[in-house]
Design a protein around this motif. Structure first.
Motif, PDB file in Angstrom:
ATOM      1  N   ASP A   1       0.854  -1.182   0.000  1.00 50.25           N
ATOM      2  CA  ASP A   1       0.000   0.000   0.000  1.00 50.25           C
ATOM      3  C   ASP A   1       0.894   1.236   0.000  1.00 50.25           C
ATOM      4  O   ASP A   1       1.615   1.485   0.964  1.00 50.25           O
ATOM      5  N   PRO A   2       0.856   2.045  -1.058  1.00 53.84           N
ATOM      6  CA  PRO A   2       1.728   3.212  -1.120  1.00 53.84           C
ATOM      7  C   PRO A   2       1.283   4.373  -0.229  1.00 53.84           C
ATOM      8  O   PRO A   2       2.025   5.331  -0.049  1.00 53.84           O
ATOM      9  N   ASP A   3       0.086   4.305   0.346  1.00 56.84           N
ATOM     10  CA  ASP A   3      -0.398   5.378   1.211  1.00 56.84           C
ATOM     11  C   ASP A   3       0.155   5.171   2.618  1.00 56.84           C
ATOM     12  O   ASP A   3      -0.527   4.703   3.523  1.00 56.84           O
ATOM     13  N   LEU A   4       1.401   5.542   2.812  1.00 59.72           N
ATOM     14  CA  LEU A   4       2.094   5.216   4.054  1.00 59.72           C
ATOM     15  C   LEU A   4       1.621   6.024   5.255  1.00 59.72           C
ATOM     16  O   LEU A   4       1.743   5.570   6.390  1.00 59.72           O
ATOM     17  N   ASP A   5       1.082   7.216   5.043  1.00 61.40           N
ATOM     18  CA  ASP A   5       0.628   7.997   6.189  1.00 61.40           C
ATOM     19  C   ASP A   5      -0.853   7.805   6.492  1.00 61.40           C
ATOM     20  O   ASP A   5      -1.382   8.358   7.444  1.00 61.40           O
ATOM     21  N   GLY A   6      -1.542   6.997   5.677  1.00 65.43           N
ATOM     22  CA  GLY A   6      -2.922   6.628   5.957  1.00 65.43           C
ATOM     23  C   GLY A   6      -3.951   7.718   5.750  1.00 65.43           C
ATOM     24  O   GLY A   6      -5.061   7.619   6.251  1.00 65.43           O
ATOM     25  N   ASP A   7      -3.607   8.763   4.992  1.00 62.66           N
ATOM     26  CA  ASP A   7      -4.567   9.842   4.782  1.00 62.66           C
ATOM     27  C   ASP A   7      -5.484   9.628   3.593  1.00 62.66           C
ATOM     28  O   ASP A   7      -6.314  10.465   3.271  1.00 62.66           O
ATOM     29  N   GLY A   8      -5.335   8.488   2.908  1.00 66.72           N
ATOM     30  CA  GLY A   8      -6.172   8.181   1.765  1.00 66.72           C
ATOM     31  C   GLY A   8      -5.692   8.772   0.457  1.00 66.72           C
ATOM     32  O   GLY A   8      -6.323   8.610  -0.576  1.00 66.72           O
ATOM     33  N   ILE A   9      -4.570   9.480   0.510  1.00 69.47           N
ATOM     34  CA  ILE A   9      -4.023  10.110  -0.691  1.00 69.47           C
ATOM     35  C   ILE A   9      -2.574   9.677  -0.852  1.00 69.47           C
ATOM     36  O   ILE A   9      -1.772   9.809   0.079  1.00 69.47           O
ATOM     37  N   VAL A  10      -2.231   9.156  -2.019  1.00 71.11           N
ATOM     38  CA  VAL A  10      -0.838   8.818  -2.300  1.00 71.11           C
ATOM     39  C   VAL A  10      -0.208  10.077  -2.881  1.00 71.11           C
ATOM     40  O   VAL A  10      -0.560  10.521  -3.961  1.00 71.11           O
ATOM     41  N   ALA A  11       0.712  10.668  -2.117  1.00 73.80           N
ATOM     42  CA  ALA A  11       1.298  11.947  -2.506  1.00 73.80           C
ATOM     43  C   ALA A  11       2.809  11.919  -2.310  1.00 73.80           C
ATOM     44  O   ALA A  11       3.374  10.935  -1.832  1.00 73.80           O
ATOM     45  N   VAL A  12       3.444  13.019  -2.641  1.00 75.43           N
ATOM     46  CA  VAL A  12       4.901  13.137  -2.515  1.00 75.43           C
ATOM     47  C   VAL A  12       5.350  12.814  -1.092  1.00 75.43           C
ATOM     48  O   VAL A  12       6.378  12.180  -0.890  1.00 75.43           O
ATOM     49  N   GLY A  13       4.576  13.204  -0.101  1.00 76.19           N
ATOM     50  CA  GLY A  13       4.937  12.926   1.295  1.00 76.19           C
ATOM     51  C   GLY A  13       5.107  11.440   1.567  1.00 76.19           C
ATOM     52  O   GLY A  13       5.974  11.039   2.333  1.00 76.19           O
ATOM     53  N   ASP A  14       4.278  10.608   0.946  1.00 72.50           N
ATOM     54  CA  ASP A  14       4.412   9.163   1.118  1.00 72.50           C
ATOM     55  C   ASP A  14       5.724   8.682   0.526  1.00 72.50           C
ATOM     56  O   ASP A  14       6.399   7.832   1.102  1.00 72.50           O
ATOM     57  N   LEU A  15       6.104   9.219  -0.618  1.00 73.30           N
ATOM     58  CA  LEU A  15       7.365   8.826  -1.247  1.00 73.30           C
ATOM     59  C   LEU A  15       8.556   9.308  -0.440  1.00 73.30           C
ATOM     60  O   LEU A  15       9.566   8.623  -0.338  1.00 73.30           O
ATOM     61  N   LEU A  16       8.451  10.478   0.177  1.00 69.45           N
ATOM     62  CA  LEU A  16       9.537  10.980   1.019  1.00 69.45           C
ATOM     63  C   LEU A  16       9.730  10.101   2.249  1.00 69.45           C
ATOM     64  O   LEU A  16      10.839   9.911   2.716  1.00 69.45           O
ATOM     65  N   VAL A  17       8.635   9.552   2.772  1.00 72.38           N
ATOM     66  CA  VAL A  17       8.743   8.613   3.890  1.00 72.38           C
ATOM     67  C   VAL A  17       9.573   7.409   3.462  1.00 72.38           C
ATOM     68  O   VAL A  17      10.444   6.946   4.183  1.00 72.38           O
ATOM     69  N   LEU A  18       9.323   6.904   2.258  1.00 73.88           N
ATOM     70  CA  LEU A  18      10.092   5.763   1.756  1.00 73.88           C
ATOM     71  C   LEU A  18      11.574   6.097   1.665  1.00 73.88           C
ATOM     72  O   LEU A  18      12.424   5.336   2.108  1.00 73.88           O
ATOM     73  N   ILE A  19      11.894   7.221   1.096  1.00 67.52           N
ATOM     74  CA  ILE A  19      13.297   7.604   0.930  1.00 67.52           C
ATOM     75  C   ILE A  19      13.976   7.779   2.276  1.00 67.52           C
ATOM     76  O   ILE A  19      15.094   7.319   2.493  1.00 67.52           O
ATOM     77  N   SER A  20      13.308   8.418   3.228  1.00 63.67           N
ATOM     78  CA  SER A  20      13.934   8.645   4.529  1.00 63.67           C
ATOM     79  C   SER A  20      14.119   7.347   5.310  1.00 63.67           C
ATOM     80  O   SER A  20      15.066   7.204   6.068  1.00 63.67           O
ATOM     81  N   ASN A  21      13.230   6.372   5.110  1.00 59.17           N
ATOM     82  CA  ASN A  21      13.348   5.105   5.826  1.00 59.17           C
ATOM     83  C   ASN A  21      14.314   4.132   5.159  1.00 59.17           C
ATOM     84  O   ASN A  21      14.957   3.346   5.818  1.00 59.17           O
ATOM     85  N   TRP A  22      14.368   4.139   3.844  1.00 59.70           N
ATOM     86  CA  TRP A  22      15.134   3.130   3.124  1.00 59.70           C
ATOM     87  C   TRP A  22      16.378   3.672   2.453  1.00 59.70           C
ATOM     88  O   TRP A  22      17.195   2.921   1.963  1.00 59.70           O
ATOM     89  N   GLY A  23      16.500   4.974   2.342  1.00 56.23           N
ATOM     90  CA  GLY A  23      17.622   5.544   1.608  1.00 56.23           C
ATOM     91  C   GLY A  23      17.270   5.677   0.143  1.00 56.23           C
ATOM     92  O   GLY A  23      16.200   5.281  -0.304  1.00 56.23           O
ATOM     93  N   THR A  24      18.161   6.254  -0.597  1.00 50.85           N
ATOM     94  CA  THR A  24      17.901   6.477  -2.009  1.00 50.85           C
ATOM     95  C   THR A  24      17.987   5.188  -2.794  1.00 50.85           C
ATOM     96  O   THR A  24      18.719   4.262  -2.424  1.00 50.85           O
ATOM     97  N   CYS A  25      17.264   5.117  -3.878  1.00 50.55           N
ATOM     98  CA  CYS A  25      17.319   3.944  -4.755  1.00 50.55           C
ATOM     99  C   CYS A  25      18.552   4.038  -5.629  1.00 50.55           C
ATOM    100  O   CYS A  25      18.913   5.102  -6.115  1.00 50.55           O
ATOM    101  N   GLU A  26      19.222   2.927  -5.809  1.00 53.81           N
ATOM    102  CA  GLU A  26      20.425   2.910  -6.654  1.00 53.81           C
ATOM    103  C   GLU A  26      20.226   2.001  -7.833  1.00 53.81           C
ATOM    104  O   GLU A  26      19.505   1.103  -7.835  1.00 53.81           O
TER     105      GLU A  26
END
Length: 102
Positions: free
Chosen positions: A77-102
């Motif tokens: 589920d890409p809606d990581l903050d649970g607000d019902g909207i998949v937005a840039v903020g959800d993607l930033l959560v991924l980057i901050s938790n996992w690091g940049t994609c290589e």
């Protein structure tokens, strides 16, 4: 005791989202956990859950990266903050938790 479980002494409901729980050496008791968009070995009722081999690259040597054909890829589920909207903020959560994609 070789069992593993969720200790729920404060009456909370454990939440698992976007998880892979597979090939554990002990019995896992999830109790009344809310599990969604996860791969659970032997299955678990919940939205988006799957029960397949996750196809890790080389788990015997500690490489739990997923093979390109894994059913886990794009299954979460890409809606990581649970607000019902998949937005840039959800993607930033991924980057901050996992690091940049290589």
């Amino acid at each position: 005791n070789s069992n593993v479980g969720t200790n729920n002494q404060w009456n909370y409901i454990p939440i698992f989202k976007n998880c892979i729980i597979y090939n554990n050496s002990a019995y896992v008791d999830f109790g009344n956990a809310a599990i969604t968009y996860s791969l659970i070995e032997d299955g678990w009722v919940g939205t988006g859950n799957i029960n397949t081999d996750p196809l890790f690259i080389d788990p015997g040597n500690g490489d739990y990266s997923l093979q390109d054909t894994s059913s886990c890829i794009d299954a979460g589920d890409p809606d990581l903050d649970g607000d019902g909207i998949v937005a840039v903020g959800d993607l930033l959560v991924l980057i901050s938790n996992w690091g940049t994609c290589e």
